[in-house]
Design a protein around this motif. Sequence first.
Motif, PDB file in Angstrom:
ATOM      1  N   ILE A 121     -11.277   6.781  16.789  1.00  9.21           N
ATOM      2  CA  ILE A 121      -9.914   6.257  16.742  1.00  9.21           C
ATOM      3  C   ILE A 121      -8.952   7.362  16.324  1.00  9.21           C
ATOM      4  N   GLU A 122      -7.762   7.345  16.916  1.00 14.29           N
ATOM      5  CA  GLU A 122      -6.774   8.392  16.642  1.00 14.29           C
ATOM      6  C   GLU A 122      -5.403   7.751  16.450  1.00 14.29           C
ATOM      7  N   LEU A 123      -4.604   8.350  15.576  1.00 14.21           N
ATOM      8  CA  LEU A 123      -3.255   7.848  15.315  1.00 14.21           C
ATOM      9  C   LEU A 123      -2.298   8.301  16.413  1.00 14.21           C
ATOM     10  N   ALA A 124      -1.533   7.365  16.947  1.00 16.27           N
ATOM     11  CA  ALA A 124      -0.538   7.671  17.976  1.00 16.27           C
ATOM     12  C   ALA A 124       0.864   7.548  17.397  1.00 16.27           C
ATOM     13  N   LEU A 125       1.750   8.434  17.850  1.00 10.88           N
ATOM     14  CA  LEU A 125       3.142   8.435  17.405  1.00 10.88           C
ATOM     15  C   LEU A 125       4.115   8.163  18.556  1.00 10.88           C
ATOM     16  N   LYS A 139     -10.184   4.532  20.595  1.00 11.46           N
ATOM     17  CA  LYS A 139      -9.235   3.495  20.228  1.00 11.46           C
ATOM     18  C   LYS A 139      -8.005   4.149  19.592  1.00 11.46           C
ATOM     19  N   VAL A 140      -6.930   3.382  19.532  1.00 12.54           N
ATOM     20  CA  VAL A 140      -5.646   3.909  19.053  1.00 12.54           C
ATOM     21  C   VAL A 140      -5.165   3.119  17.845  1.00 12.54           C
ATOM     22  N   ALA A 141      -4.705   3.823  16.820  1.00 17.52           N
ATOM     23  CA  ALA A 141      -4.032   3.205  15.676  1.00 17.52           C
ATOM     24  C   ALA A 141      -2.563   3.603  15.704  1.00 17.52           C
ATOM     25  N   MET A 142      -1.705   2.642  15.399  1.00 14.71           N
ATOM     26  CA  MET A 142      -0.292   2.937  15.163  1.00 14.71           C
ATOM     27  C   MET A 142       0.075   2.262  13.851  1.00 14.71           C
ATOM     28  N   ILE A 143       1.205   2.645  13.282  1.00 11.91           N
ATOM     29  CA  ILE A 143       1.561   2.137  11.947  1.00 11.91           C
ATOM     30  C   ILE A 143       2.904   1.413  11.975  1.00 11.91           C
ATOM     31  N   GLY A 144       2.879   0.186  11.460  1.00  8.99           N
ATOM     32  CA  GLY A 144       4.108  -0.582  11.243  1.00  8.99           C
ATOM     33  C   GLY A 144       4.262  -0.876   9.766  1.00  8.99           C
ATOM     34  N   VAL A 145       5.502  -0.966   9.295  1.00 10.19           N
ATOM     35  CA  VAL A 145       5.763  -1.279   7.888  1.00 10.19           C
ATOM     36  C   VAL A 145       6.360  -2.676   7.803  1.00 10.19           C
ATOM     37  N   GLU A 146       5.662  -3.572   7.107  1.00 11.70           N
ATOM     38  CA  GLU A 146       6.127  -4.946   6.940  1.00 11.70           C
ATOM     39  C   GLU A 146       6.713  -5.081   5.539  1.00 11.70           C
ATOM     40  N   ILE A 158      12.705   6.594   4.156  1.00 13.61           N
ATOM     41  CA  ILE A 158      12.493   6.150   5.535  1.00 13.61           C
ATOM     42  C   ILE A 158      11.979   7.325   6.360  1.00 13.61           C
ATOM     43  N   GLU A 159      12.560   8.511   6.110  1.00 16.68           N
ATOM     44  CA  GLU A 159      12.087   9.702   6.824  1.00 16.68           C
ATOM     45  C   GLU A 159      10.669  10.066   6.388  1.00 16.68           C
ATOM     46  N   GLU A 160      10.369   9.873   5.106  1.00  9.46           N
ATOM     47  CA  GLU A 160       9.005  10.133   4.627  1.00  9.46           C
ATOM     48  C   GLU A 160       8.010   9.212   5.333  1.00  9.46           C
ATOM     49  N   TYR A 161       8.392   7.937   5.467  1.00  6.59           N
ATOM     50  CA  TYR A 161       7.514   6.974   6.154  1.00  6.59           C
ATOM     51  C   TYR A 161       7.338   7.355   7.623  1.00  6.59           C
ATOM     52  N   HIS A 162       8.412   7.855   8.225  1.00  4.71           N
ATOM     53  CA  HIS A 162       8.335   8.299   9.619  1.00  4.71           C
ATOM     54  C   HIS A 162       7.333   9.453   9.753  1.00  4.71           C
ATOM     55  N   LYS A 163       7.398  10.386   8.811  1.00  2.61           N
ATOM     56  CA  LYS A 163       6.475  11.528   8.835  1.00  2.61           C
ATOM     57  C   LYS A 163       5.034  11.080   8.615  1.00  2.61           C
ATOM     58  N   ARG A 164       4.861   9.988   7.890  1.00  3.10           N
ATOM     59  CA  ARG A 164       3.521   9.448   7.647  1.00  3.10           C
ATOM     60  C   ARG A 164       3.007   8.634   8.839  1.00  3.10           C
ATOM     61  N   GLY A 165       3.874   8.426   9.837  1.00  6.83           N
ATOM     62  CA  GLY A 165       3.432   7.757  11.054  1.00  6.83           C
ATOM     63  C   GLY A 165       4.061   6.412  11.356  1.00  6.83           C
ATOM     64  N   ALA A 166       4.938   5.909  10.482  1.00  2.00           N
ATOM     65  CA  ALA A 166       5.554   4.597  10.718  1.00  2.00           C
ATOM     66  C   ALA A 166       6.424   4.630  11.962  1.00  2.00           C
ATOM     67  N   ARG A 167       6.210   3.677  12.859  1.00  3.04           N
ATOM     68  CA  ARG A 167       7.015   3.610  14.077  1.00  3.04           C
ATOM     69  C   ARG A 167       7.728   2.274  14.226  1.00  3.04           C
ATOM     70  N   TYR A 168       7.518   1.356  13.295  1.00  2.00           N
ATOM     71  CA  TYR A 168       8.451   0.232  13.140  1.00  2.00           C
ATOM     72  C   TYR A 168       8.494  -0.188  11.684  1.00  2.00           C
ATOM     73  N   ILE A 169       9.647  -0.706  11.279  1.00  2.00           N
ATOM     74  CA  ILE A 169       9.846  -1.173   9.911  1.00  2.00           C
ATOM     75  C   ILE A 169      10.610  -2.492   9.943  1.00  2.00           C
ATOM     76  N   SER A 170      10.146  -3.445   9.134  1.00  2.00           N
ATOM     77  CA  SER A 170      10.870  -4.702   8.909  1.00  2.00           C
ATOM     78  C   SER A 170      11.598  -4.585   7.573  1.00  2.00           C
ATOM     79  N   LEU A 171      12.866  -4.934   7.564  1.00  2.00           N
ATOM     80  CA  LEU A 171      13.666  -4.756   6.340  1.00  2.00           C
ATOM     81  C   LEU A 171      13.415  -5.833   5.280  1.00  2.00           C
ATOM     82  N   ALA A 172      12.698  -6.882   5.642  1.00  2.00           N
ATOM     83  CA  ALA A 172      12.371  -7.926   4.657  1.00  2.00           C
ATOM     84  C   ALA A 172      11.069  -8.591   5.047  1.00  2.00           C
TER      85      ALA A 172
END
Length: 427
Positions: A121-125, A139-146, A158-172
């Motif tokens: 498995i590999e992380l995709a950005l 297989k592919v892993a991607m990262i979302g922040v809930e 937010i930029e730190e999370y982006h660098k860590r791989g986050a490609r979507y974020i929910s504000l609540a």
Amino acid sequence: MKYFYLLSTLVLLISCGEKQPEKTETLEEKAQRIHDSVITIDTHDDINVQNFTDSINYTQRLDTQINLPKMEEGGLDVVWLIVYTGQGELTPEGYAKASENAISKFDAIHRLCEEIAPDQIELALTSDDVRRIVASGKKVAMIGVENAYPIGEDLGKIEEYHKRGARYISLAHNGHSQFSDSNTGEKDSVWLHNGLSELGKKAVAEMNRLGIMIDVSHPSREAMKQMIELSKAPIIASHSSARALCNHSRNLDDEQLMMMKENGGVVQTVAFSSYLNTEKHEARSAYMKDVYKKVADSLDIAWYERKQLSSLTDEQREDFFANYRKVMKIGNELAETDPNAPPAVNVSDFVDHIDYMVDLIGIDHVGISSDFDGGGGIEGWSDASETFNVTLELVKRGYTEEEIAKLWGGNLLRVLDEVQAVAKTLN
């Protein structure tokens, strides 16, 4: 007699030369062919960091709904692993504790992809990453922040999370955050910001700048409206269904769905029983509540109802989720042997929501998610090993391979591409 043999030979030669009728492809074979050829993406799968160690991890067929063996068995190509944090106090101490939780989940996902199973498995950005990794057989892993709660009031995170791989974020999530009101405000009509806070509005701009998709599955209706007005890029609902079919505050009503269409976004239909069919879910839940309690008692395991989870300690919650799948599995097996058990919400109910949204807003704006290991899972798609059943139901309903490719991830990747293209214009 000689002429008879000559005639017989001629007839035989002619019949052998005739084109034999092709074997008709069965519906199941057609569905399997399509399932094998499209990229299947599930946009919401929760994790427990205890399953990302050297001794216990996703290379094993754990009780978790998501792991590599089950993904392989069901033909699920891409999972969005979720950095989820429950809503806590809006204080420096609360933010610090939440941040610790979030970073531990980012680290766990990276550990899986880089140390535990980099050959599997590999992380995709980006969407290009997804296609490349799938083509390689991994297989592919991607990262979302809930829930953006762990970000605190420092938008630089937010930029730190982006660098860590986050490609979507929910504000609540469930409960109002420092950024946004939650859908849960509908219960008592008590709101903190009447949509987005000023910090939340700045967060929308920052996510646009970085190329992070904005997720509106948990924020309030008014917050979603404001995010669409402010965002320069399409948005997503990472795990929501149609409110017209199931009147739950986590689902989107027709007006919201039309807003998603106009915005160019995508709604990832979620296989979460209580968001799909209220009547069936409540009847089944009332029955299963007693079954699960009896199973838990027999195993000497503490068992809680979902509404009790927010009041548990971290240790109690971790113990609960560590045993959750085991109790559910045994309970469901017992229910299958009871002819009087109320029917469970199933894949057909799930695809009813896909049908409804496709009819209303078009095939380009609908996708698929499970919310596995976070309460999701229905009869027929109870874990990743049963992923094919979704494709089979779509084929039964007459969806073409091109349409199924869009639903299973093409639409989501298109939005990701557009969000990242907008970011390039803003930097």
